[in-house]
Write a protein that holds these residues in place. Structure first.
Motif, PDB file in Angstrom:
ATOM      1  N   ASN A 467      55.518  77.924  20.283  1.00  0.00           N
ATOM      2  CA  ASN A 467      55.221  76.495  20.203  1.00  0.00           C
ATOM      3  C   ASN A 467      56.472  75.649  20.446  1.00  0.00           C
ATOM      4  OD1 ASN A 467      52.563  77.025  19.693  1.00  0.00           O
ATOM      5  ND2 ASN A 467      52.665  76.627  17.504  1.00  0.00           N
ATOM      6  N   TYR A 468      57.592  76.117  19.923  1.00  0.00           N
ATOM      7  CA  TYR A 468      58.853  75.400  20.110  1.00  0.00           C
ATOM      8  C   TYR A 468      59.189  75.286  21.593  1.00  0.00           C
ATOM      9  CZ  TYR A 468      63.814  74.205  19.705  1.00  0.00           C
ATOM     10  OH  TYR A 468      65.039  73.584  19.814  1.00  0.00           O
ATOM     11  N   TYR A 469      59.029  76.409  22.312  1.00  0.00           N
ATOM     12  CA  TYR A 469      59.334  76.409  23.738  1.00  0.00           C
ATOM     13  C   TYR A 469      58.381  75.484  24.503  1.00  0.00           C
ATOM     14  CZ  TYR A 469      59.451  77.787  28.616  1.00  0.00           C
ATOM     15  OH  TYR A 469      59.523  77.751  29.982  1.00  0.00           O
ATOM     16  N   PHE A 470      57.079  75.663  24.287  1.00  0.00           N
ATOM     17  CA  PHE A 470      56.118  74.882  25.061  1.00  0.00           C
ATOM     18  C   PHE A 470      56.149  73.396  24.692  1.00  0.00           C
ATOM     19  CE2 PHE A 470      54.153  79.103  25.770  1.00  0.00           C
ATOM     20  CZ  PHE A 470      54.068  79.045  27.157  1.00  0.00           C
ATOM     21  N   ASP A 471      56.443  73.084  23.446  1.00  0.00           N
ATOM     22  CA  ASP A 471      56.586  71.678  23.068  1.00  0.00           C
ATOM     23  C   ASP A 471      57.759  71.044  23.815  1.00  0.00           C
ATOM     24  OD1 ASP A 471      54.433  71.830  21.392  1.00  0.00           O
ATOM     25  OD2 ASP A 471      55.612  72.037  19.544  1.00  0.00           O
ATOM     26  N   ARG A 472      58.866  71.781  23.931  1.00  0.00           N
ATOM     27  CA  ARG A 472      60.028  71.290  24.691  1.00  0.00           C
ATOM     28  C   ARG A 472      59.661  71.087  26.154  1.00  0.00           C
ATOM     29  NH1 ARG A 472      63.360  74.883  25.523  1.00  0.00           N
ATOM     30  NH2 ARG A 472      64.981  73.495  26.344  1.00  0.00           N
ATOM     31  N   MET A 473      58.965  72.089  26.694  1.00  0.00           N
ATOM     32  CA  MET A 473      58.580  72.009  28.106  1.00  0.00           C
ATOM     33  C   MET A 473      57.668  70.808  28.356  1.00  0.00           C
ATOM     34  SD  MET A 473      56.384  74.715  30.380  1.00  0.00           S
ATOM     35  CE  MET A 473      54.860  74.126  29.629  1.00  0.00           C
ATOM     36  N   HIS A 474      56.667  70.632  27.484  1.00  0.00           N
ATOM     37  CA  HIS A 474      55.735  69.526  27.663  1.00  0.00           C
ATOM     38  C   HIS A 474      56.421  68.174  27.479  1.00  0.00           C
ATOM     39  CE1 HIS A 474      52.340  72.512  26.543  1.00  0.00           C
ATOM     40  NE2 HIS A 474      52.535  72.484  27.853  1.00  0.00           N
ATOM     41  N   ASP A 475      57.335  68.106  26.517  1.00  0.00           N
ATOM     42  CA  ASP A 475      58.053  66.848  26.302  1.00  0.00           C
ATOM     43  C   ASP A 475      58.882  66.473  27.530  1.00  0.00           C
ATOM     44  OD1 ASP A 475      56.979  66.616  23.815  1.00  0.00           O
ATOM     45  OD2 ASP A 475      58.738  67.398  22.748  1.00  0.00           O
ATOM     46  N   LYS A 476      59.537  67.487  28.117  1.00  0.00           N
ATOM     47  CA  LYS A 476      60.364  67.211  29.286  1.00  0.00           C
ATOM     48  C   LYS A 476      59.506  66.808  30.475  1.00  0.00           C
ATOM     49  CE  LYS A 476      64.178  68.947  32.066  1.00  0.00           C
ATOM     50  NZ  LYS A 476      65.154  70.029  32.279  1.00  0.00           N
ATOM     51  N   ARG A 477      58.416  67.556  30.681  1.00  0.00           N
ATOM     52  CA  ARG A 477      57.536  67.224  31.800  1.00  0.00           C
ATOM     53  C   ARG A 477      56.909  65.842  31.621  1.00  0.00           C
ATOM     54  NH1 ARG A 477      54.281  72.830  33.270  1.00  0.00           N
ATOM     55  NH2 ARG A 477      56.071  73.923  34.189  1.00  0.00           N
ATOM     56  N   LYS A 478      56.594  65.539  30.385  1.00  0.00           N
ATOM     57  CA  LYS A 478      56.002  64.226  30.130  1.00  0.00           C
ATOM     58  C   LYS A 478      56.998  63.120  30.434  1.00  0.00           C
ATOM     59  CE  LYS A 478      53.389  61.612  26.724  1.00  0.00           C
ATOM     60  NZ  LYS A 478      52.812  61.595  25.365  1.00  0.00           N
ATOM     61  N   ALA A 479      58.257  63.373  30.063  1.00  0.00           N
ATOM     62  CA  ALA A 479      59.296  62.376  30.356  1.00  0.00           C
ATOM     63  C   ALA A 479      59.480  62.208  31.859  1.00  0.00           C
ATOM     64  CB  ALA A 479      60.605  62.795  29.697  1.00  0.00           C
ATOM     65  N   GLU A 480      59.451  63.340  32.584  1.00  0.00           N
ATOM     66  CA  GLU A 480      59.620  63.299  34.038  1.00  0.00           C
ATOM     67  C   GLU A 480      58.434  62.634  34.716  1.00  0.00           C
ATOM     68  OE1 GLU A 480      60.143  67.369  35.018  1.00  0.00           O
ATOM     69  OE2 GLU A 480      62.282  67.438  34.484  1.00  0.00           O
ATOM     70  N   ASN A 481      57.279  62.733  34.122  1.00  0.00           N
ATOM     71  CA  ASN A 481      56.055  62.218  34.738  1.00  0.00           C
ATOM     72  C   ASN A 481      55.471  61.029  33.982  1.00  0.00           C
ATOM     73  OD1 ASN A 481      55.856  64.299  36.840  1.00  0.00           O
ATOM     74  ND2 ASN A 481      55.435  65.682  35.125  1.00  0.00           N
ATOM     75  N   GLN A 482      56.358  60.304  33.318  1.00  0.00           N
ATOM     76  CA  GLN A 482      55.871  59.189  32.518  1.00  0.00           C
ATOM     77  C   GLN A 482      55.137  58.157  33.375  1.00  0.00           C
ATOM     78  OE1 GLN A 482      55.968  59.077  29.138  1.00  0.00           O
ATOM     79  NE2 GLN A 482      54.588  57.335  29.427  1.00  0.00           N
ATOM     80  N   HIS A 483      55.623  57.992  34.635  1.00  0.00           N
ATOM     81  CA  HIS A 483      54.973  57.021  35.508  1.00  0.00           C
ATOM     82  C   HIS A 483      53.523  57.410  35.786  1.00  0.00           C
ATOM     83  CE1 HIS A 483      56.314  60.208  38.187  1.00  0.00           C
ATOM     84  NE2 HIS A 483      55.465  59.756  39.114  1.00  0.00           N
ATOM     85  N   LEU A 484      53.263  58.751  35.797  1.00  0.00           N
ATOM     86  CA  LEU A 484      51.890  59.210  36.010  1.00  0.00           C
ATOM     87  C   LEU A 484      51.003  58.838  34.820  1.00  0.00           C
ATOM     88  CD1 LEU A 484      52.559  62.759  37.529  1.00  0.00           C
ATOM     89  CD2 LEU A 484      52.045  60.633  38.753  1.00  0.00           C
ATOM     90  N   TYR A 485      51.562  58.993  33.597  1.00  0.00           N
ATOM     91  CA  TYR A 485      50.799  58.635  32.395  1.00  0.00           C
ATOM     92  C   TYR A 485      50.584  57.121  32.321  1.00  0.00           C
ATOM     93  CZ  TYR A 485      51.272  63.427  30.748  1.00  0.00           C
ATOM     94  OH  TYR A 485      51.183  64.796  30.629  1.00  0.00           O
ATOM     95  N   ASP A 486      51.601  56.363  32.793  1.00  0.00           N
ATOM     96  CA  ASP A 486      51.432  54.904  32.831  1.00  0.00           C
ATOM     97  C   ASP A 486      50.323  54.526  33.802  1.00  0.00           C
ATOM     98  OD1 ASP A 486      53.473  54.706  31.039  1.00  0.00           O
ATOM     99  OD2 ASP A 486      55.020  54.253  32.543  1.00  0.00           O
ATOM    100  N   ALA A 487      50.298  55.234  34.955  1.00  0.00           N
ATOM    101  CA  ALA A 487      49.252  54.976  35.947  1.00  0.00           C
ATOM    102  C   ALA A 487      47.873  55.295  35.369  1.00  0.00           C
ATOM    103  CB  ALA A 487      49.509  55.800  37.207  1.00  0.00           C
ATOM    104  N   PHE A 488      47.813  56.358  34.601  1.00  0.00           N
ATOM    105  CA  PHE A 488      46.544  56.730  33.977  1.00  0.00           C
ATOM    106  C   PHE A 488      46.059  55.630  33.044  1.00  0.00           C
ATOM    107  CE2 PHE A 488      44.273  58.657  30.382  1.00  0.00           C
ATOM    108  CZ  PHE A 488      43.178  59.185  31.051  1.00  0.00           C
ATOM    109  N   ASP A 489      46.973  55.110  32.251  1.00  0.00           N
ATOM    110  CA  ASP A 489      46.600  54.042  31.320  1.00  0.00           C
ATOM    111  C   ASP A 489      46.066  52.815  32.074  1.00  0.00           C
ATOM    112  OD1 ASP A 489      47.378  55.632  29.217  1.00  0.00           O
ATOM    113  OD2 ASP A 489      49.398  54.758  29.065  1.00  0.00           O
TER     114      ASP A 489
END
Length: 645
Positions: A467-489
């Motif tokens: 969980n520690y590893y995947f949480d780090r991975m998801h957090d980093k990917r989310k940061a890199e793709n924040q514009h995609l999440y903003d677009a979704f909103d």
């Protein structure tokens, strides 16, 4: 240890077995023949049924609380488990005098030791099977600790009681012997006979209240006392009035005793009748003196007959008990056979063994609840039961020994996976490490069970690392793709506004509004991969909105198609969607053309029929409909071809 539920089947039964073989017979001297000076024994005809009573009274004479012992409830200790035996032991100590419970304590002790030793053997076998050294084995439990504490308390109490009683018995014996000597001395006293008789009565009263004496001294002391009482009555014959008065009193009282004994012979409660009969014999023997010679044989015969009736009923009662014990033996033999059958079944799964364990526990409980068996079969039955259960436990332990070996191997494998997870949980090389982490998660699921005590602990270690590893991975990917999440909103808000849109009556204006929404949607851009479902929702909502417009169907169809093309063309990096749509349109054009050709061929069958004929008219309408549809599809094809230029 042996099964103990029959060691003392019933207090009365023990007395029957013991007392009937007692060789000692008491000679009761009640009078001397004045002519020939020979002794008349009124009880010469005593048989075993009387011996039984007298021997029991001799035993009771040592302890005046023996009557209270009969009031202690005897339970089926064999059917109790360790905790229940301890509870019953504690109840006896708390609610009864220490000297009244020895018999029951001994039974409880035997049962407890037997069951605990069986448990001890089982635990020892498990310990050795798991690799332990038998020298290092030790086992106890709360029930054993409490039992030892209670038994220590009992031993201290009973020892103190017997020490005090020994002194009391000795003192009482000395007092009784002194009373006998005083009665002997009355024969040589020169005083008024009435005064001597009064003194004699006082000595008899003192004898009645002199207290218990040692059991082995009871008969001799009583015989000596009775003998000298008879001698005094011989001496008293000089004053027949006093003697006859005593004879009359004794006769009346003995008749009451006989009548009560005859009533008891009809009592269905055999043990209660026997206990009261003991009291009646004690009164007859110890409290009352002789009767006139002409009544002696008659009243003794009546009393003896009533005694024999109770004795015979008691013997029959225990005979019935023996039959019941035989039936219990059959039940227990059947239960043992079932245990052997279960033990011999070969199973190879934990679930199957758990089912067998429950079966054995049920059979064990049934065995203990089956009741007492004949004393002669007790040891053998208990031994067979223990051997059958031990064989089952041996097979069970072998299975779980192998299972534990396998589980320890699984534990090693899972610990290796934990090492890999913890070694990589800080890695930044997500492209390389992510497949590795997914693989070890898959490997973890394929590995079997581990020892239960380790299961939760190692799973938490492994899960936390992953969980520690995947949480780090998801957090980093989310940061890199924040514009995609903003677009979704933004798209979520736009979709909500589309659903609540109130289109004007002007179709042209409504179409422009919808096209602007489509354009705005495309402008927002891409969303995360796992959120792309929202595009489908949007264009479905667009179709619903177009369907609400009151437009020519063909024209509306083209407007919707143009909207769809814009959606398909939104992904500039991939033309496969447009290619697929073009192929689909070409196929539809071919299908419609084939349908028109078929309909036109069908008209050849109606060469001589007027076009106003309903059937012909329907075919012509269908042809016209399909041609319009064909025009629409061709227009769509033209539109999509224009997307490639």
């Amino acid at each position: 240890m042996s099964e103990n539920d029959n060691l003392q089947e019933a207090e009365g039964k023990k007395e029957v077995d013991t007392l009937e073989t007692t060789p000692e017979k008491e000679t009761v001297v009640e009078a001397k023949n004045e002519d020939d000076n020979t002794t008349i024994d009124a009880n010469d005809k005593k048989e075993n049924h009387v011996d039984e009573i007298e021997a029991s009274n001799a035993e009771d004479a040592e302890d005046e609380t023996n009557a209270e012992r009969h009031e202690v409830e005897e339970k089926d200790y064999h059917a109790m488990n360790l905790d229940q035996l301890v509870t019953e032991f504690n109840r006896l100590l708390s609610h009864h005098k220490i000297q009244t419970i020895s018999k029951y304590v001994n039974q409880i002790k035997s049962e407890f030791n037997s069951k605990f030793n069986a448990l001890l053997e089982e635990k020892k076998e498990e310990f050795v099977n798991e690799g332990g050294n038998v020298i290092d084995f030790y086992f106890t439990n709360d029930a054993k600790k409490l039992f030892n504490q209670l038994y220590k308390e009992y031993r201290q109490g009973i020892n103190a009681y017997y020490k005090a009683r020994e002194h009391t018995l000795k003192e009482n014996l000395e007092n009784r012997l002194a009373i006998i000597e005083e009665i002997k001395g009355l024969l040589n006293v020169e005083e008024n006979i009435n005064t001597t008789y009064k003194h004699f009565k006082e000595l008899q009263e003192k004898w009645r209240h002199a207290g218990p004496i040692p059991r082995d001294k009871y008969n001799n002391a009583w015989n000596s006392y009775h003998h000298h009482v008879e001698r005094f009555y011989d001496f008293l014959h000089l004053n027949n009035d006093l003697r006859d008065m005593d004879f009359k009193h004794n006769y009346e009282q003995k008749l009451k005793i006989i009548e009560r004994a005859e009533e008891l012979s009809k009592d269905e409660n055999i043990n209660r009748a026997f206990r009261e009969l003991q009291v009646l014999h004690k009164l007859w023997k110890e409290e009352l003196g002789p009767v006139a010679k002409e009544h002696r044989e008659e009243i003794w015969e009546r009393f003896s007959n009533a005694t024999k009736t109770i004795h015979d009923k008691r013997q029959a009662y225990y005979a019935d008990l023996d039959k019941a014990y035989e039936k219990n033996l059959e039940k227990k033999e059947e239960i043992i056979a079932n245990i052997v059958a279960v033990a011999s079944e070969h199973v190879s799964s934990h679930g199957a063994w758990q089912k067998k364990i429950r079966e054995i526990e049920s059979l064990r409980e049934a065995f203990f609840n089956a009741g007492k068996v004949p004393l002669k079969s007790n040891e053998a039955t208990w031994a067979k039961f223990k051997d059958a259960v031990r064989e089952f436990n041996r097979n069970k332990n072998l299975f779980y020994k192998d299972l534990k070996k396998e589980q320890y191997e699984n534990l090693k494998k899972k610990k290796e996976l934990i090492k890999i997870a913890e070694a990589n949980k800080e890695s930044e090389d997500f492209a390389v490490v992510t497949p590795l982490m997914k693989k070890i998660q898959s490997d973890w699921k394929k590995i079997g069970h581990v020892p239960r005590r380790d299961s939760d602990k190692i799973w938490k270690q492994f899960k936390d690392a992953c969980n520690y590893y995947f949480d780090r991975m998801h957090d980093k990917r989310k940061a890199e793709n924040q514009h995609l999440y903003d677009a979704f909103d933004k798209k979520v808000k736009l979709l909500d506004s589309l659903k609540s849109l109130n289109l004007a009556e002007d179709n042209k204006k409504a179409v422009a509004t919808l096209k602007s929404k489509i354009s705005e949607w495309k402008t927002i851009g891409h969303v995360p991969q796992n959120k792309r479902y929202i595009d489908g929702k949007f264009y479905k909502a667009i179709d619903v909105a177009f369907d609400q417009l009151k437009m020519d169907k063909a024209k509306l169809e083209m407007v919707k198609f143009e909207s769809k093309l814009e959606n398909l063309a939104s992904d500039d990096s991939d033309t496969r969607l447009l290619d697929n749509e073009q192929n689909f349109i070409r196929k539809k054009i071919g299908d419609v053309q084939s349908e028109i050709t078929q309909l036109e061929n069908n008209l050849q069958f109606f060469t001589n029929v007027d076009e106003t004929n309903p059937v012909v008219k329907e075919v012509l309408n269908n042809i016209d409909k399909h041609k319009k549809e064909l025009d629409t599809w061709k227009t769509k094809l033209s539109k999509i071809k224009g997307m490639y230029s």
